[in-house]
Write a protein that holds these residues in place. Structure first.
Motif, mmCIF file in Angstrom:
data_model
loop_
_atom_site.group_PDB
_atom_site.id
_atom_site.type_symbol
_atom_site.label_atom_id
_atom_site.label_comp_id
_atom_site.label_asym_id
_atom_site.label_seq_id
_atom_site.Cartn_x
_atom_site.Cartn_y
_atom_site.Cartn_z
ATOM 1 N N CYS A 8 22.966 2.331 1.578
ATOM 2 C CA CYS A 8 21.791 1.915 0.831
ATOM 3 C C CYS A 8 22.108 0.783 -0.120
ATOM 4 C CB CYS A 8 21.236 3.099 0.034
ATOM 5 S SG CYS A 8 20.668 4.415 1.111
ATOM 6 N N ASN A 9 21.096 -0.054 -0.317
ATOM 7 C CA ASN A 9 21.194 -1.130 -1.283
ATOM 8 C C ASN A 9 20.964 -0.543 -2.668
ATOM 9 O OD1 ASN A 9 21.069 -3.457 -2.725
ATOM 10 N ND2 ASN A 9 19.600 -4.479 -1.391
ATOM 11 N N SER A 10 21.941 -0.650 -3.528
ATOM 12 C CA SER A 10 21.821 -0.046 -4.843
ATOM 13 C C SER A 10 21.016 -0.908 -5.799
ATOM 14 C CB SER A 10 23.211 0.192 -5.440
ATOM 15 O OG SER A 10 23.825 -1.045 -5.733
ATOM 16 N N VAL A 11 20.663 -2.105 -5.385
ATOM 17 C CA VAL A 11 19.865 -2.996 -6.209
ATOM 18 C C VAL A 11 18.698 -3.494 -5.385
ATOM 19 C CG1 VAL A 11 21.784 -3.706 -7.661
ATOM 20 C CG2 VAL A 11 21.308 -4.962 -5.591
ATOM 21 N N VAL A 12 17.748 -4.164 -6.061
ATOM 22 C CA VAL A 12 16.566 -4.646 -5.366
ATOM 23 C C VAL A 12 16.899 -5.826 -4.482
ATOM 24 C CG1 VAL A 12 14.242 -5.549 -5.690
ATOM 25 C CG2 VAL A 12 15.114 -3.794 -7.212
ATOM 26 N N ASP A 13 17.790 -6.699 -4.929
ATOM 27 C CA ASP A 13 18.200 -7.870 -4.154
ATOM 28 C C ASP A 13 19.719 -7.980 -4.214
ATOM 29 O OD1 ASP A 13 15.456 -9.030 -3.797
ATOM 30 O OD2 ASP A 13 15.606 -9.080 -5.982
ATOM 31 N N GLY A 14 20.325 -8.376 -3.101
ATOM 32 C CA GLY A 14 21.719 -8.805 -3.167
ATOM 33 C C GLY A 14 22.755 -7.760 -2.867
ATOM 34 N N PRO A 30 7.627 -2.687 0.090
ATOM 35 C CA PRO A 30 8.810 -3.198 -0.596
ATOM 36 C C PRO A 30 8.420 -4.011 -1.833
ATOM 37 C CG PRO A 30 9.028 -3.497 1.768
ATOM 38 C CD PRO A 30 7.633 -3.017 1.540
ATOM 39 N N LEU A 31 9.309 -4.040 -2.798
ATOM 40 C CA LEU A 31 8.984 -4.636 -4.087
ATOM 41 C C LEU A 31 8.591 -6.105 -3.958
ATOM 42 C CD1 LEU A 31 8.793 -3.814 -7.034
ATOM 43 C CD2 LEU A 31 11.185 -4.518 -7.325
ATOM 44 N N TYR A 32 9.279 -6.858 -3.104
ATOM 45 C CA TYR A 32 8.941 -8.278 -2.975
ATOM 46 C C TYR A 32 7.529 -8.454 -2.429
ATOM 47 C CZ TYR A 32 9.611 -8.436 2.132
ATOM 48 O OH TYR A 32 9.488 -8.252 3.489
ATOM 49 N N LYS A 33 7.105 -7.556 -1.553
ATOM 50 C CA LYS A 33 5.741 -7.634 -1.024
ATOM 51 C C LYS A 33 4.718 -7.298 -2.099
ATOM 52 C CE LYS A 33 6.668 -6.821 3.872
ATOM 53 N NZ LYS A 33 6.330 -6.001 5.078
ATOM 54 N N GLN A 34 5.056 -6.383 -2.993
ATOM 55 C CA GLN A 34 4.155 -6.069 -4.094
ATOM 56 C C GLN A 34 3.988 -7.270 -5.027
ATOM 57 O OE1 GLN A 34 4.558 -2.249 -6.078
ATOM 58 N NE2 GLN A 34 5.820 -1.458 -4.398
ATOM 59 N N ARG A 35 5.090 -7.979 -5.268
ATOM 60 C CA ARG A 35 4.999 -9.183 -6.107
ATOM 61 C C ARG A 35 4.110 -10.237 -5.453
ATOM 62 N NH1 ARG A 35 10.850 -8.017 -7.362
ATOM 63 N NH2 ARG A 35 11.463 -9.221 -5.523
ATOM 64 N N TYR A 36 4.302 -10.444 -4.163
ATOM 65 C CA TYR A 36 3.487 -11.435 -3.454
ATOM 66 C C TYR A 36 2.021 -11.014 -3.419
ATOM 67 C CZ TYR A 36 7.882 -13.484 -1.770
ATOM 68 O OH TYR A 36 9.112 -14.078 -1.689
ATOM 69 N N GLN A 37 1.786 -9.713 -3.242
ATOM 70 C CA GLN A 37 0.396 -9.249 -3.210
ATOM 71 C C GLN A 37 -0.274 -9.447 -4.561
ATOM 72 O OE1 GLN A 37 -1.295 -8.205 -0.393
ATOM 73 N NE2 GLN A 37 -3.028 -8.464 -1.801
ATOM 74 N N PHE A 38 0.480 -9.310 -5.625
ATOM 75 C CA PHE A 38 -0.066 -9.551 -6.963
ATOM 76 C C PHE A 38 -0.586 -10.985 -7.066
ATOM 77 C CE2 PHE A 38 0.155 -10.908 -11.351
ATOM 78 C CZ PHE A 38 -0.422 -9.849 -12.036
ATOM 79 N N VAL A 39 0.196 -11.935 -6.565
ATOM 80 C CA VAL A 39 -0.229 -13.340 -6.584
ATOM 81 C C VAL A 39 -1.442 -13.544 -5.679
ATOM 82 C CG1 VAL A 39 0.457 -15.713 -6.051
ATOM 83 C CG2 VAL A 39 2.095 -14.151 -7.125
ATOM 84 N N ARG A 40 -1.435 -12.929 -4.518
ATOM 85 C CA ARG A 40 -2.567 -13.073 -3.596
ATOM 86 C C ARG A 40 -3.854 -12.545 -4.225
ATOM 87 N NH1 ARG A 40 -0.706 -10.692 2.122
ATOM 88 N NH2 ARG A 40 -2.649 -11.704 2.791
#
Length: 392
Positions: A8-14, A30-40
């Motif tokens: 598992c990835n222990s962080v959100v990125d990297g 996924p968190l990045y999709k939530q951020r993009y949806q906020f902008v949309r």
């Protein structure tokens, strides 16, 4: 993939760490999709015409935004030129966007450069987004960032997202979420900075976020904290006119223009195609009506020009039917069939086009046969390939 079987990835990125699976927090979506949806969601509500994404990276947010009909200029800026060049093609128009062009123009441009450098081509924007960007700045760049984005560019709205460090203890084995992060702020640190910037450059700011914490940890707040800045009315804080001119420090690495009905060649292609299609439907419908009249030796329908269209499968709303019925009706003179331009413009697919009768006449002049006074399209009522049902 099952959680218990993955490293598992222990962080959100990297950076990856092998950790106990049941301790891993997974966001859906996924968190990045939530951020993009906020902008949309912001774009849907506010309908900006000019949008720039600073630190656009792989251009995924730009790809999501290019579908919005309100946006006419879409710009991405990033320090990684190779990434921009390898992802630019994702922003090219698809075949379907030529078949069904946009109503308004859209130009998409990618610039290579630092977001803390001034470039006058980004002046006058409605929305600038900075998604997971500021935490990559060293102290010098962080100090220059507000001067450039808020003071010089001064868009109507700015969205900044950044990690909330108070959430980090919920991740196993984490200090910073990405090896390139120079800092990660808690909510108080981010809000203090944001309020100072907003006050200095005449903006208001609202705080929110995405990535809700698990039950029992609500006190840590969202995983990603977001500030939405709106320019306040009143005295302008932007640069003077002499500062605005010709500061082109960015390198354009990709640009494309989408087909739209604002472009005459596109509008003409769309108009002529729709007119020919509608004329042929009306002609065939009129012939069908004449055959029915001959077969039944009965009276014509009350509205002989509307009924054939309905018989050919067209479906209209009540408002559309009323608009069609109130327009001049098709008619015959000998073996010629005439369809008034005003009639054609009453049909939905033509009514939506940004043209009036005079413009239609001009655009059609060299593509279809018009009546002597230019008020109608005229065609032969009978074609050599027509056949009566009895001939089959």
């Amino acid at each position: 993939m099952e959680e218990k079987n993955v490293q598992c990835n222990s962080v959100v990125d990297g950076k990856f760490e092998e950790v106990c699976p049941e301790k891993v927090i997974k966001f859906k979506p996924p968190l990045y999709k939530q951020r993009y949806q906020f902008v949309r969601d912001l774009v849907e509500r506010h309908e900006p015409k000019k949008v720039a994404d600073l630190g656009c990276g792989d251009t995924e947010l730009l790809r999501l935004l290019k579908i919005y009909p309100c946006i006419q200029l879409l710009v991405g800026v990033d320090i990684d030129e190779e990434k921009l060049q390898s992802n630019g093609h994702h922003l090219s128009p698809y075949l379907g966007e030529f078949v069904k062009p946009r109503n308004l123009d859209l130009t998409v441009t990618l610039y290579h450069g630092s977001v803390v450098e001034r470039d006058s081509r980004l002046l006058g924007f409605d929305l600038i987004t900075c998604i997971e960007l500021i935490e990559h700045f060293d102290s010098d760049h962080l100090a220059r960032f507000p001067e450039v984005v808020f003071g010089y560019l001064s868009p109507a709205m700015i969205v900044i997202s950044t990690p909330n460090s108070e959430f980090n203890p919920l991740f196993p084995i984490v200090t910073l979420r990405d090896a390139d992060h120079k800092f990660e702020w808690n909510r108080m640190e981010f809000q203090t900075w944001a309020l100072q910037v907003a006050n200095r450059y005449n903006y208001s700011v609202e705080f929110t976020g995405v990535g809700k914490p698990p039950a029992g940890a609500e006190h840590v707040g969202f995983c990603t904290q977001i500030g939405v800045f709106r320019k306040s009315s009143g005295e302008a804080t932007g640069p003077c006119v002499s500062e605005q001119r010709d500061q082109h420090v960015y390198k354009a690495v990709y640009t494309t223009t989408y087909p739209s009905l604002q472009q005459e060649r596109v509008l003409k292609f769309e108009l002529v195609g729709e007119v020919l299609l509608q004329v042929e439907r009306l002609r065939l419908g009129h012939l069908r009506m004449l055959r029915e009249q001959k077969r039944n030796s009965g009276a014509l329908p009350k509205d002989p020009s509307v009924a054939p269209s309905l018989m050919l499968g067209a479906v209209f709303t009540e408002a559309e039917k009323a608009r069609i019925e109130n327009s001049p009706k098709p008619f015959c003179e000998g073996d010629r069939f005439f369809i008034p331009l005003r009639r054609l413009l009453a049909y939905p697919r033509l009514h939506r086009l940004p043209v009036d009768e005079e413009r239609v006449r001009t655009l059609l002049a060299d593509s279809v046969c018009l009546s002597s006074d230019g008020s109608a399209v005229t065609v032969d009522l009978h074609n050599s390939w027509d056949c009566e049902p009895e001939d089959n």
